[in-house]
Enzyme design. Sequence first.
Site, PDB file in Angstrom:
ATOM      1  N   GLY A  10      73.573  27.830  60.369  1.00 17.67           N
ATOM      2  CA  GLY A  10      73.929  29.098  61.142  1.00 17.67           C
ATOM      3  C   GLY A  10      74.076  30.404  60.442  1.00 17.67           C
ATOM      4  CB  THR A  12      69.520  33.671  61.549  1.00 13.17           C
ATOM      5  OG1 THR A  12      70.281  32.932  62.958  1.00 13.17           O
ATOM      6  CG2 THR A  12      68.886  32.566  60.885  1.00 13.17           C
ATOM      7  CB  ILE A  15      81.174  34.327  60.413  1.00  9.39           C
ATOM      8  CG1 ILE A  15      81.005  33.031  60.864  1.00  9.39           C
ATOM      9  CG2 ILE A  15      82.200  35.067  61.457  1.00  9.39           C
ATOM     10  CD1 ILE A  15      82.134  32.254  61.095  1.00  9.39           C
ATOM     11  CE1 TYR A 162      82.610  26.476  69.827  1.00 13.13           C
ATOM     12  CE2 TYR A 162      84.632  27.164  70.219  1.00 13.13           C
ATOM     13  CZ  TYR A 162      83.693  27.118  69.528  1.00 13.13           C
ATOM     14  OH  TYR A 162      83.693  28.131  68.325  1.00 13.13           O
TER      15      TYR A 162
END
Length: 278
Positions: A10, A12, A15, A162
């Site tokens: 993650g 790209t 955070i 989620y």
Amino acid sequence: MHGKTVVITGATSGIGRVAAETLARDGARVVFVARDPDKGRAALDRLTRANPDAAHDWVLADLSTIAEMKRAGEALAAKAPRIDVLINNAGAIFERREVTADGLEKTFAVNHMAYFVITEILRPGLAADGRIVSTASGAHAFGVLDFDDLQSTRGYSGIGAYGRSKLCNILWTRELAHRLEGSGVTANCVHPGGVRTGFGENNRGLTKTLFGLVRPLLLSPEKGADTLVYLAAAPEVAGRTGGYWSRRRLTQPTVAARDPAAARRLWEVSARLAALPA
């Protein structure tokens, strides 16, 4: 961070991008995973500008299937035989229930199983004082861990799925820290806060609209990444493990997130789903 290697998913955008570039500027070599080839090449260019002396690298992978998680893990291990910091940060929310090729609900697969599988594959390469830092969320308070319906076949909601995945992140981190006791390797997770990124934009309708409405009120990616970078690099947190952190402070998650029996069971279920040793 000079001379150290950081592996991050993650990286790209959001955070993860800020964390990767900050650690690179601090001297680290960064090896990352990207799902989109154009974004991967752009991220590599940014890292090279941040620290041109390090041989940064990346792996193209879609972390929604077990096979791709394993392939990505093996590719990362080949590119980074010794890892000082592993950051699990890739994540998503899906307004409508989607099922992966493995029959897993996609939020559970991307947000939890990818953390589990990649970490298990990379664990042998972690330095003696290695750090594992994973992005969780205060949204874990919305999650209910129903072992009879981990794939959310009954009454699916995007925020519920989620929240469940973020609850899994905390439970898994605590069990991982327990299993790493005595090794010198630490495992912690982070609540970054509500952050102004492109998170949620993969959706249509109400979810995308709601994220768009609240986005101007949220933290900048730089502020959201601060605790992630802190746990990855700060000398004062060396040896501290099993924690859930926010704003550089150890924070108490919900009672459900502190259940050791649930953490053990989740580990066993995850290992079985991934066909990895428990």
